[in-house]
Design a protein around this motif. Sequence first.
Motif, PDB file in Angstrom:
ATOM      1  N   LYS A  28       0.798  -1.220   0.000  1.00 19.57           N
ATOM      2  CA  LYS A  28       0.000   0.000   0.000  1.00 19.57           C
ATOM      3  C   LYS A  28       0.835   1.277   0.000  1.00 19.57           C
ATOM      4  CE  LYS A  28      -3.696  -2.493   0.034  1.00 19.57           C
ATOM      5  NZ  LYS A  28      -4.435  -2.664  -1.249  1.00 19.57           N
ATOM      6  N   ASP A  29       2.065   1.205   0.493  1.00 20.09           N
ATOM      7  CA  ASP A  29       2.900   2.397   0.578  1.00 20.09           C
ATOM      8  C   ASP A  29       3.939   2.480  -0.533  1.00 20.09           C
ATOM      9  OD1 ASP A  29       4.229   0.191   1.511  1.00 20.09           O
ATOM     10  OD2 ASP A  29       5.260   1.233   3.147  1.00 20.09           O
ATOM     11  N   ALA A  30       3.799   1.648  -1.559  1.00 15.45           N
ATOM     12  CA  ALA A  30       4.798   1.614  -2.625  1.00 15.45           C
ATOM     13  C   ALA A  30       4.596   2.747  -3.621  1.00 15.45           C
ATOM     14  CB  ALA A  30       4.759   0.276  -3.340  1.00 15.45           C
ATOM     15  N   LEU A  31       5.712   3.270  -4.137  1.00 17.21           N
ATOM     16  CA  LEU A  31       5.687   4.210  -5.246  1.00 17.21           C
ATOM     17  C   LEU A  31       5.909   3.402  -6.515  1.00 17.21           C
ATOM     18  CD1 LEU A  31       7.966   7.045  -3.794  1.00 17.21           C
ATOM     19  CD2 LEU A  31       5.465   7.011  -3.906  1.00 17.21           C
ATOM     20  N   THR A  32       4.958   3.442  -7.434  1.00 20.27           N
ATOM     21  CA  THR A  32       5.049   2.582  -8.608  1.00 20.27           C
ATOM     22  C   THR A  32       5.465   3.354  -9.843  1.00 20.27           C
ATOM     23  OG1 THR A  32       3.848   1.039 -10.048  1.00 20.27           O
ATOM     24  CG2 THR A  32       2.560   2.832  -9.068  1.00 20.27           C
ATOM     25  N   LEU A  33       6.452   2.812 -10.535  1.00 15.25           N
ATOM     26  CA  LEU A  33       6.931   3.360 -11.805  1.00 15.25           C
ATOM     27  C   LEU A  33       6.824   2.273 -12.872  1.00 15.25           C
ATOM     28  CD1 LEU A  33      10.203   5.126 -10.516  1.00 15.25           C
ATOM     29  CD2 LEU A  33       7.897   6.089 -10.674  1.00 15.25           C
ATOM     30  N   THR A  34       5.713   1.578 -12.861  1.00 12.83           N
ATOM     31  CA  THR A  34       5.587   0.370 -13.673  1.00 12.83           C
ATOM     32  C   THR A  34       4.756   0.534 -14.937  1.00 12.83           C
ATOM     33  OG1 THR A  34       3.703  -0.352 -12.332  1.00 12.83           O
ATOM     34  CG2 THR A  34       5.884  -1.142 -11.677  1.00 12.83           C
ATOM     35  N   ILE A  35       3.579   1.090 -14.833  1.00 10.15           N
ATOM     36  CA  ILE A  35       2.640   1.046 -15.950  1.00 10.15           C
ATOM     37  C   ILE A  35       2.882   2.182 -16.934  1.00 10.15           C
ATOM     38  CG2 ILE A  35       0.197   1.191 -16.595  1.00 10.15           C
ATOM     39  CD1 ILE A  35       0.937  -1.431 -15.331  1.00 10.15           C
ATOM     40  N   GLN A 341      12.674  -0.554  -0.243  1.00 13.15           N
ATOM     41  CA  GLN A 341      12.446   0.888  -0.402  1.00 13.15           C
ATOM     42  C   GLN A 341      11.044   1.224  -0.919  1.00 13.15           C
ATOM     43  OE1 GLN A 341      14.224   3.462   0.516  1.00 13.15           O
ATOM     44  NE2 GLN A 341      15.966   2.288   1.304  1.00 13.15           N
ATOM     45  N   ARG A 342      10.248   0.210  -1.163  1.00  5.20           N
ATOM     46  CA  ARG A 342       8.879   0.424  -1.623  1.00  5.20           C
ATOM     47  C   ARG A 342       8.825   1.250  -2.911  1.00  5.20           C
ATOM     48  NH1 ARG A 342       8.390  -3.082   1.767  1.00  5.20           N
ATOM     49  NH2 ARG A 342       6.673  -3.287   3.265  1.00  5.20           N
ATOM     50  N   VAL A 343       9.686   0.888  -3.841  1.00  5.91           N
ATOM     51  CA  VAL A 343       9.656   1.462  -5.183  1.00  5.91           C
ATOM     52  C   VAL A 343       9.476   0.312  -6.162  1.00  5.91           C
ATOM     53  CG1 VAL A 343      10.921   2.703  -6.978  1.00  5.91           C
ATOM     54  CG2 VAL A 343      11.102   3.427  -4.590  1.00  5.91           C
ATOM     55  N   ALA A 344       8.511   0.443  -7.050  1.00 13.38           N
ATOM     56  CA  ALA A 344       8.199  -0.625  -7.995  1.00 13.38           C
ATOM     57  C   ALA A 344       8.629  -0.241  -9.408  1.00 13.38           C
ATOM     58  CB  ALA A 344       6.709  -0.937  -7.981  1.00 13.38           C
ATOM     59  N   VAL A 345       9.442  -1.101 -10.018  1.00  4.13           N
ATOM     60  CA  VAL A 345       9.828  -0.986 -11.419  1.00  4.13           C
ATOM     61  C   VAL A 345       9.534  -2.334 -12.071  1.00  4.13           C
ATOM     62  CG1 VAL A 345      11.569   0.767 -10.956  1.00  4.13           C
ATOM     63  CG2 VAL A 345      12.219  -1.662 -10.936  1.00  4.13           C
ATOM     64  N   SER A 362       9.033   3.657 -15.816  1.00  2.00           N
ATOM     65  CA  SER A 362       8.114   4.558 -16.498  1.00  2.00           C
ATOM     66  C   SER A 362       8.144   5.910 -15.801  1.00  2.00           C
ATOM     67  CB  SER A 362       6.688   3.990 -16.473  1.00  2.00           C
ATOM     68  OG  SER A 362       5.757   4.975 -16.915  1.00  2.00           O
ATOM     69  N   TYR A 363       8.329   6.976 -16.594  1.00  2.00           N
ATOM     70  CA  TYR A 363       8.272   8.312 -15.999  1.00  2.00           C
ATOM     71  C   TYR A 363       6.959   9.027 -16.366  1.00  2.00           C
ATOM     72  CZ  TYR A 363      10.576   9.518 -20.498  1.00  2.00           C
ATOM     73  OH  TYR A 363      10.935   9.639 -21.818  1.00  2.00           O
ATOM     74  N   ALA A 364       5.917   8.226 -16.584  1.00  2.00           N
ATOM     75  CA  ALA A 364       4.581   8.784 -16.809  1.00  2.00           C
ATOM     76  C   ALA A 364       3.895   9.052 -15.464  1.00  2.00           C
ATOM     77  CB  ALA A 364       3.747   7.829 -17.653  1.00  2.00           C
ATOM     78  N   TYR A 365       4.635   9.705 -14.593  1.00  4.74           N
ATOM     79  CA  TYR A 365       4.151  10.026 -13.248  1.00  4.74           C
ATOM     80  C   TYR A 365       4.580  11.441 -12.904  1.00  4.74           C
ATOM     81  CZ  TYR A 365       3.407   4.990 -12.918  1.00  4.74           C
ATOM     82  OH  TYR A 365       2.991   3.714 -13.159  1.00  4.74           O
ATOM     83  N   GLY A 366       3.894  12.041 -11.932  1.00 12.51           N
ATOM     84  CA  GLY A 366       4.196  13.405 -11.538  1.00 12.51           C
ATOM     85  C   GLY A 366       5.587  13.550 -10.957  1.00 12.51           C
ATOM     86  N   MET A 367       6.116  14.779 -10.999  1.00 11.43           N
ATOM     87  CA  MET A 367       7.464  15.035 -10.512  1.00 11.43           C
ATOM     88  C   MET A 367       7.602  14.711  -9.028  1.00 11.43           C
ATOM     89  SD  MET A 367       9.686  15.883 -12.775  1.00 11.43           S
ATOM     90  CE  MET A 367      10.938  16.579 -11.693  1.00 11.43           C
ATOM     91  N   ASP A 368       6.552  14.910  -8.243  1.00 12.67           N
ATOM     92  CA  ASP A 368       6.642  14.600  -6.813  1.00 12.67           C
ATOM     93  C   ASP A 368       6.921  13.126  -6.584  1.00 12.67           C
ATOM     94  OD1 ASP A 368       4.112  14.035  -7.856  1.00 12.67           O
ATOM     95  OD2 ASP A 368       3.111  14.276  -5.914  1.00 12.67           O
ATOM     96  N   ILE A 369       6.260  12.275  -7.369  1.00 14.30           N
ATOM     97  CA  ILE A 369       6.486  10.831  -7.250  1.00 14.30           C
ATOM     98  C   ILE A 369       7.885  10.476  -7.749  1.00 14.30           C
ATOM     99  CG2 ILE A 369       5.759   8.564  -8.121  1.00 14.30           C
ATOM    100  CD1 ILE A 369       2.896   9.608  -8.137  1.00 14.30           C
ATOM    101  N   LEU A 370       8.280  11.059  -8.860  1.00 17.28           N
ATOM    102  CA  LEU A 370       9.596  10.751  -9.425  1.00 17.28           C
ATOM    103  C   LEU A 370      10.720  11.188  -8.491  1.00 17.28           C
ATOM    104  CD1 LEU A 370       8.985  11.757 -13.159  1.00 17.28           C
ATOM    105  CD2 LEU A 370       8.946   9.458 -12.170  1.00 17.28           C
ATOM    106  N   GLU A 371      10.560  12.312  -7.853  1.00 16.34           N
ATOM    107  CA  GLU A 371      11.585  12.784  -6.913  1.00 16.34           C
ATOM    108  C   GLU A 371      11.707  11.849  -5.709  1.00 16.34           C
ATOM    109  OE1 GLU A 371      10.318  16.717  -6.026  1.00 16.34           O
ATOM    110  OE2 GLU A 371      11.010  17.556  -7.944  1.00 16.34           O
ATOM    111  N   LYS A 372      10.566  11.457  -5.154  1.00 16.34           N
ATOM    112  CA  LYS A 372      10.594  10.555  -3.995  1.00 16.34           C
ATOM    113  C   LYS A 372      11.137   9.177  -4.386  1.00 16.34           C
ATOM    114  CE  LYS A 372       6.604  12.752  -1.740  1.00 16.34           C
ATOM    115  NZ  LYS A 372       5.174  12.571  -1.369  1.00 16.34           N
ATOM    116  N   ALA A 373      10.685   8.683  -5.549  1.00 20.45           N
ATOM    117  CA  ALA A 373      11.103   7.350  -5.982  1.00 20.45           C
ATOM    118  C   ALA A 373      12.610   7.303  -6.247  1.00 20.45           C
ATOM    119  CB  ALA A 373      10.330   6.935  -7.227  1.00 20.45           C
ATOM    120  N   THR A 374      13.155   8.332  -6.881  1.00 18.22           N
ATOM    121  CA  THR A 374      14.597   8.319  -7.158  1.00 18.22           C
ATOM    122  C   THR A 374      15.417   8.488  -5.880  1.00 18.22           C
ATOM    123  OG1 THR A 374      14.430  10.678  -7.773  1.00 18.22           O
ATOM    124  CG2 THR A 374      14.409   9.052  -9.557  1.00 18.22           C
ATOM    125  N   GLU A 375      14.893   9.214  -4.907  1.00 15.74           N
ATOM    126  CA  GLU A 375      15.576   9.304  -3.607  1.00 15.74           C
ATOM    127  C   GLU A 375      15.677   7.918  -2.972  1.00 15.74           C
ATOM    128  OE1 GLU A 375      13.560  12.048  -1.096  1.00 15.74           O
ATOM    129  OE2 GLU A 375      14.081  13.814  -2.289  1.00 15.74           O
TER     130      GLU A 375
END
Length: 384
Positions: A28-35, A341-345, A362-375
């Motif tokens: 539930k707390d994962a940041l997803t960069l998958t779809i 780290q709860r990041v999904a690729v 996938s970078y079809a996500y908002g910058m806030d998600i991308l910043e947190k996920a890359t951290e």
Amino acid sequence: MEHLVNPRVKDIQISGIRKISNLVSTYKDALTLTIGQPDFPTPDHIMKAAHAAIDAHKTTYTPNPGMLELRQAASAFVKGKYGLDYRPESEVIVTSGASQALDITLRTILEEGSEVILPGPIYPGYEPLVRLCGGVPVYADTRKNGFKLTAELLDPYITEKTRCIILCYPSNPTGRVLSKEELADIARLLKDKSIFVISDEIYSELIYGQPHISLASYPGMREKTIVINGLSKSHSMTGWRIGFTFAPEEITQHMVKVHQYNVTCASSISQYAALEALTNGVDDALPMKEAYVQRRDFVYNRLLEMGFELEKPEGAFYLFPSIEKFKLSSMDFTMKLLEEQRVAVVPGDAFSIYGEGYIRISYAYGMDILEKATERMEAFVRKL
């Protein structure tokens, strides 16, 4: 009764992209960069057109190949954007998404034992359709060629059994694009060969810093090329399921038969929405593309800072970095990143064996998600 199920169907696996996406839903707390789905809403004017169609009770069957006015709009769109010239009455089919367009195309042109050349790594939706038709997938390894299926790389894979070559540029999962010169080389190689080309151009509106060029626009290629496109990526209409095929009449007349018995016609309401998209929303992709360029540059630079090796994509919204230096399989890397780290690729092996050693982001996500996920990714790789 399972023993009576078609063996070809039994041998097909669920897409690795969907497998990991389904798994992520349990975190539930994962940041997803998958779809590969735009995070932008369908433009409001398209939504209003669909509402108007519903209010007008335009809910009946349309002609099998789609409403003529929509086929006219689709023909005008690819002519205005890419210089392609197809007769809407006989050379355009409106399909239930680009996936169904692929299905009816392969059913039409393949027979038992037909070889289909695919660039590996590649989106996993092609091989199962080839196998269901009795075709034989033949992968051309593009890893040491910048993920590009160039003429020089392609030529050795062509045999007397080759029926079709699938080109999908901009590429999913790599984001690479074939240059004008590289396409010209392929056209020269294939010009005198009786081989079909399926040119999947679903990301044609999402190319950065250069125009999209279709192989079908080169001399001698129109008559053997089936162009596939759609509105899922260009107009953020994934759930509307509208795709198109553009092919010579002598091929389209047979494809429409398969289409007729496959789905009868695409959704009427979606077709009216698509008509609005292709008439009053010709440039709807531009603001999305601007955002994707910003996102691409951000994630690409962050990955370089972390020590990843990767090609810079020229289109679509994916990055495909190598993880070989971390000495983990793509699935192990993916699972450890998710659990720690709860990041999904998506693991690279979802895109054929030639994707092993990579992950797709996938970078079809908002910058806030991308910043947190890359951290979080940086914290993860620093420990490896």
